[in-house]
Enzyme design. Structure first.
Site, PDB file in Angstrom:
ATOM      1  N   ASP A 200      -1.260   6.245   0.174  1.00 23.05           N
ATOM      2  CA  ASP A 200      -2.002   5.026  -0.165  1.00 23.05           C
ATOM      3  C   ASP A 200      -2.496   4.251   1.052  1.00 23.05           C
ATOM      4  O   ASP A 200      -3.238   3.286   0.906  1.00 23.05           O
ATOM      5  CB  ASP A 200      -1.119   4.096  -1.013  1.00 23.05           C
ATOM      6  CG  ASP A 200      -0.837   4.687  -2.378  1.00 23.05           C
ATOM      7  OD1 ASP A 200      -1.773   5.243  -2.964  1.00 23.05           O
ATOM      8  OD2 ASP A 200       0.307   4.606  -2.840  1.00 23.05           O
TER       9      ASP A 200
ATOM     10  N   HIS B   4       8.265   6.528   2.073  1.00 26.25           N
ATOM     11  CA  HIS B   4       8.194   7.368   0.892  1.00 26.25           C
ATOM     12  C   HIS B   4       9.594   7.835   0.545  1.00 26.25           C
ATOM     13  O   HIS B   4      10.393   8.099   1.441  1.00 26.25           O
ATOM     14  CB  HIS B   4       7.283   8.588   1.137  1.00 26.25           C
ATOM     15  CG  HIS B   4       6.835   9.227  -0.128  1.00 26.25           C
ATOM     16  ND1 HIS B   4       7.605  10.148  -0.796  1.00 26.25           N
ATOM     17  CD2 HIS B   4       5.713   9.057  -0.867  1.00 26.25           C
ATOM     18  CE1 HIS B   4       6.957  10.512  -1.881  1.00 26.25           C
ATOM     19  NE2 HIS B   4       5.814   9.868  -1.960  1.00 26.25           N
TER      20      HIS B   4
HETATM   21  N1  CMC Z   1       8.193  -1.661   5.022  1.00 25.28           N
HETATM   22  C1  CMC Z   1       9.344  -2.094   5.605  1.00 25.28           C
HETATM   23  N2  CMC Z   1      10.543  -1.518   5.404  1.00 25.28           N
HETATM   24  C2  CMC Z   1      10.604  -0.464   4.593  1.00 25.28           C
HETATM   25  C3  CMC Z   1       9.440   0.046   3.939  1.00 25.28           C
HETATM   26  C4  CMC Z   1       8.215  -0.598   4.198  1.00 25.28           C
HETATM   27  N3  CMC Z   1       7.095  -0.156   3.603  1.00 25.28           N
HETATM   28  N4  CMC Z   1       9.784   1.092   3.173  1.00 25.28           N
HETATM   29  C5  CMC Z   1      11.110   1.245   3.323  1.00 25.28           C
HETATM   30  N5  CMC Z   1      11.613   0.306   4.174  1.00 25.28           N
HETATM   31  C6  CMC Z   1      12.998   0.175   4.646  1.00 25.28           C
HETATM   32  C7  CMC Z   1      13.888  -0.431   3.575  1.00 25.28           C
HETATM   33  O1  CMC Z   1      13.935  -1.833   3.674  1.00 25.28           O
HETATM   34  C8  CMC Z   1      15.208   0.244   3.884  1.00 25.28           C
HETATM   35  O2  CMC Z   1      15.757  -0.395   5.012  1.00 25.28           O
HETATM   36  P1  CMC Z   1      17.376  -0.552   5.156  1.00 25.28           P
HETATM   37  O3  CMC Z   1      17.887   0.862   5.249  1.00 25.28           O
HETATM   38  O4  CMC Z   1      17.560  -1.354   6.383  1.00 25.28           O
HETATM   39  O5  CMC Z   1      17.831  -1.249   3.912  1.00 25.28           O
HETATM   40  C9  CMC Z   1      14.820   1.640   4.317  1.00 25.28           C
HETATM   41  O6  CMC Z   1      13.499   1.504   4.857  1.00 25.28           O
HETATM   42  C10 CMC Z   1      14.799   2.666   3.176  1.00 25.28           C
HETATM   43  O7  CMC Z   1      13.940   2.179   2.160  1.00 25.28           O
HETATM   44  P2  CMC Z   1      14.201   2.287   0.605  1.00 25.28           P
HETATM   45  O8  CMC Z   1      13.527   1.153  -0.095  1.00 25.28           O
HETATM   46  O9  CMC Z   1      15.683   2.451   0.350  1.00 25.28           O
HETATM   47  O10 CMC Z   1      13.502   3.660   0.300  1.00 25.28           O
HETATM   48  P3  CMC Z   1      13.062   4.177  -1.124  1.00 25.28           P
HETATM   49  O11 CMC Z   1      13.037   5.637  -1.024  1.00 25.28           O
HETATM   50  O12 CMC Z   1      13.915   3.585  -2.202  1.00 25.28           O
HETATM   51  O13 CMC Z   1      11.584   3.558  -1.336  1.00 25.28           O
HETATM   52  C11 CMC Z   1       9.236   3.281  -1.194  1.00 25.28           C
HETATM   53  C12 CMC Z   1      10.423   4.257  -1.066  1.00 25.28           C
HETATM   54  C13 CMC Z   1       7.940   4.048  -1.185  1.00 25.28           C
HETATM   55  C14 CMC Z   1       9.344   2.536  -2.567  1.00 25.28           C
HETATM   56  C15 CMC Z   1       9.297   2.256  -0.032  1.00 25.28           C
HETATM   57  O14 CMC Z   1       9.168   2.942   1.197  1.00 25.28           O
HETATM   58  C16 CMC Z   1       8.221   1.171  -0.145  1.00 25.28           C
HETATM   59  O15 CMC Z   1       8.461   0.169  -0.833  1.00 25.28           O
HETATM   60  N6  CMC Z   1       7.027   1.357   0.494  1.00 25.28           N
HETATM   61  C17 CMC Z   1       5.924   0.428   0.353  1.00 25.28           C
HETATM   62  C18 CMC Z   1       5.199   0.672  -0.967  1.00 25.28           C
HETATM   63  C19 CMC Z   1       4.343   1.935  -0.926  1.00 25.28           C
HETATM   64  O16 CMC Z   1       3.606   2.176   0.008  1.00 25.28           O
HETATM   65  N7  CMC Z   1       4.442   2.728  -2.014  1.00 25.28           N
HETATM   66  C20 CMC Z   1       3.626   3.945  -2.160  1.00 25.28           C
HETATM   67  C21 CMC Z   1       4.461   5.184  -2.138  1.00 25.28           C
HETATM   68  S1  CMC Z   1       3.466   6.678  -1.955  1.00 25.28           S
HETATM   69  C22 CMC Z   1       2.496   6.759  -3.401  1.00 25.28           C
HETATM   70  C23 CMC Z   1       3.271   7.260  -4.553  1.00 25.28           C
HETATM   71  O17 CMC Z   1       3.337   8.498  -4.716  1.00 25.28           O
HETATM   72  O18 CMC Z   1       3.815   6.463  -5.285  1.00 25.28           O
END
Ligand code: CMC
Length: 428
Positions: free
Chosen positions: A364, A307
């Site tokens: 989710d 998140h």
């Molecule tokens: N699986 C594997 N790796 C992950 C995941 C995941 N679900 N989420 C984040 N990471 C890794 C990412 O690759 C990055 O690694 P590194 O630092 O080595 O590059 C690190 O963790 C930080 O991730 P980020 O993408 O920079 O974080 P963000 O804040 O931009 O993204 C997120 C947040 C929710 C989009 C992401 O965690 C994700 O894609 N999760 C899966 C989709 C999901 O479940 N979304 C629902 C969110 S909650 C409902 C809502 O309110 O929307």
């Protein structure tokens, strides 16, 4: 703490006021940055450090795993009030009295029909259309059927628009699902509660009396409460920014629905279930999917994990996980998908990759297991999220208009070509 922040650029110092919120969060007010420095801006891709507004609706502390609506903890609200009361609380700032709640419900019920011509628009969608695309389009189409613009200086006008969208959106949702299932489109029953009515509109069969199941009503009520607002997330920011151009409420909400559809946002609930089913079909090999999620050359992510704001347990996920157990037990369902989800969660919480990055299950991760137990089709999962988030979008839109916020218009840092001479087509 000093009440000023100092930014030094090329040896010159600029002072900016610090603003403190009611929960002692601190922000640097950079409103004068550009004019004071002769054009310097801040750059913050994905708004990871940028506040877009001041808001009195929802407080969340991602480090501590706290979520509160209007000062009330999500845990207490999920236990003690219903979705309609939470809706009122979010939009108008206080929990309603019995009389206020009854009137609110009556006013919504009075608006719980839509123009029959909406059915013609629905008819025109192909069978393959995703319900989120349909709902977004139909919500936008509501503007055409309710063309008078809302005078935001009139509480009465605002209120009318709010009860209209709260009344009509569940009808659009139910019709969208029923059309895909080949069931007749009808209206709800105004003797029912808001959430009971949603279930009846979705599931009533034309040849038999619909009997409410209290377990399902309570479960849906709780899920909707937990989804009702989440401060400046992607869809809510979309609603606020579209509304900041003084587009109407329905158009702003329609844009929010489109944003929510994305798999990184609300679309994750459908993606989680698809992932769990793929793991099941693959023999339940969670380790394989854990490796895929950690492999930087593999686009696969563990859906329902991570998140932007929570770097601790998502408090909503904790409640939903418990609810999933309770609902499945009460319904006598033994779903292997739940066991896979729990196994995956356990592995992730012990895995250094997830621990170091503070990736926890989000809202989710378990919600789809409950929706599945309720017989809600997978494609409708994100639509259920949208019904839940509707009060939040409305509350944020209303707050933005009442605070007379300026049009949202970010700056950019241009990295393209500098001025170059035009080349005639024959010489390119
Ligand atoms: N699986 C594997 N790796 C992950 C995941 C995941 N679900 N989420 C984040 N990471 C890794 C990412 O690759 C990055 O690694 P590194 O630092 O080595 O590059 C690190 O963790 C930080 O991730 P980020 O993408 O920079 O974080 P963000 O804040 O931009 O993204 C997120 C947040 C929710 C989009 C992401 O965690 C994700 O894609 N999760 C899966 C989709 C999901 O479940 N979304 C629902 C969110 S909650 C409902 C809502 O309110 O929307």
């Amino acid at each position: 703490m000093s009440k000023q922040a100092t930014i030094e650029i090329d040896g010159k110092k600029y002072e900016f006021p610090l603003i403190t919120g009611t929960e002692n969060e601190v922000a640097i007010d950079i409103a004068t940055l550009r004019s004071a420095t002769g054009g310097v801006i801040t750059l913050d891709s994905g708004f990871k450090n940028t506040g877009s507004c001041e808001s009195a609706i929802t407080f969340l502390d991602g480090e501590k795993g706290i979520l509160r609506y209007r000062g009330y903890s999500i845990e207490e609200l999920a236990k003690k009030v219903d979705f309609l009361e939470v809706t009122y609380l979010l939009i108008f700032g206080e929990l309603p009295t019995k009389a206020q709640n009854d009137k609110f419900h009556d006013d919504i019920k009075a608006q719980s029909t839509v123009d029959e011509d909406i059915k013609k628009i629905l008819e025109a969608f192909p069978k393959t259309a995703h319900p989120m695309g349909i709902i977004s389009s139909l919500t936008s189409a509501l503007t055409a059927f309710n063309p008078s613009s809302v005078n935001v200086n009139s509480e009465e006008d605002m209120y009318k628009a709010i009860v209209k969208i709260l009344g009509k959106m569940p009808v659009l949702v139910a019709w969208t699902m029923r059309k895909k299932q080949g069931l007749p489109l009808d209206y709800g029953d105004d003797s029912l509660g808001y959430v009971e009515n949603i279930l009846k509109m979705m599931f009533a069969k034309p040849n038999c009396k619909y009997v409410q199941n209290k377990i399902l009503v309570d479960a849906l009520d709780k899920l909707l409460i937990l989804h009702a607002d989440h401060e400046q997330n992607c869809s809510t920011s979309t609603v606020r920014i579209v509304g900041s151009a003084h587009a109407g409420l329905f158009a702003s909400i329609s844009a929010g629905i489109s944003a929510l559809w994305g798999p990184l946002h609300g679309g994750a609930n459908q993606a989680v279930l698809e992932m769990l089913q793929a793991i099941e079909a693959d023999g339940g090999d969670t380790k394989k999917y854990m490796s895929k999620a950690k492999d930087k050359n593999d686009p696969f992510r563990l859906m329902g994990f991570g998140h932007r704001v929570y770097k601790n347990f998502d408090p909503r996920a904790k409640i939903i996980k418990k609810a999933a157990d309770e609902v499945l037990e009460a319904l006598g369902i033994d779903d292997p998908i739940l066991a896979i989800a729990k196994g995956l969660e356990k592995e992730a919480l012990e895995d250094p990759y997830f621990v170091e990055r503070k990736l926890y299950p989000n809202v989710d991760f378990y919600s789809g297991v409950i929706y599945r137990a309720m017989n809600i089709p997978q494609e409708m999962f994100t639509v259920m999220f949208a019904i839940g988030r509707l009060p939040g979008w409305i509350a944020q839109w209303r707050e933005m208009r009442l605070r007379k916020e300026p049009i949202g218009r970010p700056r950019q840092l241009y990295i393209g070509e500098t001025l170059r001479p035009y080349i005639d087509v024959d010489n390119r």
